[in-house]
Design a protein around this motif. Structure first.
Motif, mmCIF file in Angstrom:
data_model
loop_
_atom_site.group_PDB
_atom_site.id
_atom_site.type_symbol
_atom_site.label_atom_id
_atom_site.label_comp_id
_atom_site.label_asym_id
_atom_site.label_seq_id
_atom_site.Cartn_x
_atom_site.Cartn_y
_atom_site.Cartn_z
ATOM 1 N N SER A 177 1.205 -7.697 -6.182
ATOM 2 C CA SER A 177 0.698 -7.540 -7.546
ATOM 3 C C SER A 177 1.867 -7.415 -8.514
ATOM 4 C CB SER A 177 -0.194 -6.294 -7.635
ATOM 5 O OG SER A 177 -0.451 -5.962 -8.984
ATOM 6 N N HIS A 180 2.990 -3.993 -8.653
ATOM 7 C CA HIS A 180 3.549 -3.374 -7.445
ATOM 8 C C HIS A 180 5.023 -3.039 -7.655
ATOM 9 C CE1 HIS A 180 4.694 -2.905 -3.216
ATOM 10 N NE2 HIS A 180 3.413 -2.890 -2.890
ATOM 11 N N GLU A 196 4.681 -0.418 3.707
ATOM 12 C CA GLU A 196 3.700 -1.261 3.019
ATOM 13 C C GLU A 196 2.664 -1.806 3.999
ATOM 14 O OE1 GLU A 196 3.506 -1.653 -0.170
ATOM 15 O OE2 GLU A 196 5.404 -0.730 -0.739
ATOM 16 N N ASN A 197 1.484 -2.146 3.464
ATOM 17 C CA ASN A 197 0.452 -2.844 4.223
ATOM 18 C C ASN A 197 0.676 -4.349 4.046
ATOM 19 O OD1 ASN A 197 -0.896 -0.507 5.096
ATOM 20 N ND2 ASN A 197 -2.023 -0.372 3.179
ATOM 21 N N LYS A 238 -7.883 -9.124 -2.713
ATOM 22 C CA LYS A 238 -7.689 -7.900 -1.928
ATOM 23 C C LYS A 238 -6.250 -7.434 -2.033
ATOM 24 C CE LYS A 238 -8.131 -5.968 2.722
ATOM 25 N NZ LYS A 238 -8.535 -6.234 4.133
ATOM 26 N N CYS A 239 -5.322 -8.375 -1.990
ATOM 27 C CA CYS A 239 -3.908 -8.035 -2.125
ATOM 28 C C CYS A 239 -3.650 -7.348 -3.455
ATOM 29 C CB CYS A 239 -3.065 -9.304 -2.007
ATOM 30 S SG CYS A 239 -1.311 -9.082 -2.387
ATOM 31 N N GLU A 240 -4.193 -7.891 -4.530
ATOM 32 C CA GLU A 240 -3.956 -7.327 -5.866
ATOM 33 C C GLU A 240 -4.694 -6.009 -6.058
ATOM 34 O OE1 GLU A 240 -3.649 -6.412 -9.880
ATOM 35 O OE2 GLU A 240 -5.592 -6.850 -8.964
ATOM 36 N N ASN A 241 -5.943 -5.955 -5.640
ATOM 37 C CA ASN A 241 -6.755 -4.761 -5.874
ATOM 38 C C ASN A 241 -6.303 -3.567 -5.040
ATOM 39 O OD1 ASN A 241 -8.327 -6.231 -7.655
ATOM 40 N ND2 ASN A 241 -9.872 -6.756 -6.122
ATOM 41 N N ASN A 242 -5.856 -3.842 -3.794
ATOM 42 C CA ASN A 242 -5.470 -2.760 -2.883
ATOM 43 C C ASN A 242 -3.970 -2.504 -2.856
ATOM 44 O OD1 ASN A 242 -8.172 -2.675 -2.294
ATOM 45 N ND2 ASN A 242 -8.000 -3.680 -0.317
ATOM 46 N N ASN A 243 -3.234 -3.213 -3.724
ATOM 47 C CA ASN A 243 -1.780 -3.034 -3.805
ATOM 48 C C ASN A 243 -1.105 -3.308 -2.461
ATOM 49 O OD1 ASN A 243 0.084 -2.602 -5.877
ATOM 50 N ND2 ASN A 243 0.546 -0.539 -5.176
ATOM 51 N N CYS A 244 -1.606 -4.337 -1.754
ATOM 52 C CA CYS A 244 -1.022 -4.729 -0.473
ATOM 53 C C CYS A 244 0.063 -5.781 -0.698
ATOM 54 C CB CYS A 244 -2.104 -5.300 0.449
ATOM 55 S SG CYS A 244 -3.372 -4.121 0.952
#
Length: 303
Positions: A177, A180, A196-197, A238-244
Motif C-alpha cells: 500500500s 505502508h 510482514e505478512n 486484500k493487500c491494500e486493506n490488510n496492509n500486507c
C-alpha cells in the motif's frame, strides 16, 4: 438468432407493467402487449399473471427470465464469433486483456513486429479475471481469444492445456500500500520483509514461486507467508486493506492505484510471455514466430 421479443419480455418483467415498459422501449403499450401475446403464443406458455393490481411472473415466466439474458448474450457472442471468423482473411489476432493479463506488452512490441506481420490487426477482447474464466479461456485458446499475456511455467501450461512463448523473465517484486511503511523505499531487502505478512500463491502453482517460498522458510523465518489461491483484483484489495505485502511483477503496476510495486534484492524471477493454443492458426503461428524473432536476441544478450 434469438427472438427480439425476449428483450420486450425482460423489460416488462423488470418494469412490472406494460405502460412502464412501453415508455422505456419508446413504443405504444398495445405494441408491447402484442409482442408479449405473440411470445406466449409461440412458446405455448403463460408468462405473466395479469390482475388489476399489475403484472407478476408465472412459474414459467420466472424460469424464462433466468435464462433469457444468457440466451441474448450467447446469441450476441455467436455473432461476434461469426464476425471474427469472417475477418480471418484480414489476419486479426484476438488478444485477451484483464488487469492481470495486460495487452500493453504487445502494444510496446508492435512497432518492431510490423515488418514481419504487415497485415496483422489486433482486436482486444476484455474479460474478467476469475478462476472460472481462467480455466475456460486458457483451455480454449484459439476459439474466441488467440493470445493472452501473463506469467506462467510448465506446471501451469500443463494444467491449463495451453502453450506459452516466453518473452522475458520478470523479477519477482513486492506490492505494498502507498500508506505502508515500506512504500517510502525505492528497493527492498529481504530483511525489510521481516515481521510482514507476505502473500504468496499456494504451493504447486509455480515452481518459481515455490523456490522463493522454500528459501524464505529455510533462511528467513521472520517473514510470515500467507497463502492465497488466485491472482485477481480481490487479492490486490486484500493487500491494500490488510496492509500486507503481495508478490507481484512490474507489469502489474497499474492494477491497483493505491499499491506501489517495489523491486527486491533477491535473485528470483518468473517467465512472462504469450499464452496460446498448442495448435495455433497459421496467422497466430506467424505472429508468434515474429515475436520470438525480436525477443530472443534480447534474451541472448541478457545472458
Amino acid at each position: 438468432m434469438y427472438n427480439p421479443q425476449l428483450d420486450t419480455f425482460l423489460c416488462v418483467a423488470d418494469s412490472g407493467s406494460f405502460n412502464k415498459a412501453a415508455e422505456k422501449l419508446y413504443i405504444s403499450p398495445p405494441a408491447v402487449i402484442k409482442q408479449i401475446n405473440l411470445l406466449e403464443e409461440n412458446l405455448n406458455l403463460q408468462l405473466f399473471e395479469r390482475t388489476h393490481r399489475g403484472l407478476s411472473l408465472t412459474g414459467a415466466g420466472r424460469s424464462l427470465y433466468q435464462d433469457a439474458r444468457y440466451i441474448i448474450q450467447y446469441c450476441k457472442d455467436s455473432v461476434t464469433r461469426a464476425r471474427n471468423a469472417m475477418q480471418e482473411a484480414e489476419s486479426v489476432i484476438r488478444i485477451g486483456a484483464s488487469p492481470m493479463t495486460p495487452a500493453q506488452v504487445l502494444v510496446d512490441l508492435w512497432p518492431r513486429l510490423q515488418g514481419d506481420c504487415p497485415n496483422v490487426k489486433f482486436q482486444i477482447v476484455p474479460f474478467e479475471n476469475t478462476p472460472e474464466n481462467a480455466r475456460e479461456i486458457l483451455g480454449n485458446l484459439g476459439q474466441t481469444i488467440d493470445v493472452v499475456a501473463g506469467i506462467f511455467d510448465e506446471t501451469m501450461l500443463k494444467l491449463r492445456k495451453c502453450a506459452g512463448l516466453e518473452i522475458s523473465r520478470e523479477p519477482i517484486c513486492c506490492a505494498v500500500s502507498i500508506h505502508h511503511r515500506l512504500a517510502q523505499k525505492d528497493k527492498l531487502s529481504v530483511r525489510d520483509l521481516y515481521g510482514e505478512n507476505l502473500m504468496l500463491m499456494r504451493r504447486d502453482w509455480s515452481h518459481y514461486v515455490d523456490m522463493l517460498r522454500d528459501d524464505l522458510w529455510k533462511n528467513h523465518p521472520q517473514v510470515h507467508i500467507v497463502d492465497f489461491d488466485f491472482y485477481d483484483v480481490a487479492a490486490f484489495n486484500k493487500c491494500e486493506n490488510n496492509n500486507c505485502v503481495l508478490m507481484a511483477i512490474e507489469n502489474w503496476r497499474y492494477v491497483h492505484p493505491l499499491l506501489k510495486i517495489l523491486p527486491v534484492d533477491w535473485n528470483y524471477s518468473i517467465p512472462f510471455g504469450l499464452l496460446h493454443s498448442p495448435s495455433p492458426s497459421p496467422t497466430v503461428a506467424r505472429f508468434l514466430k515474429a515475436v520470438e524473432k525480436i525477443t530472443r536476441p534480447r534474451e541472448k544478450a541478457a545472458l
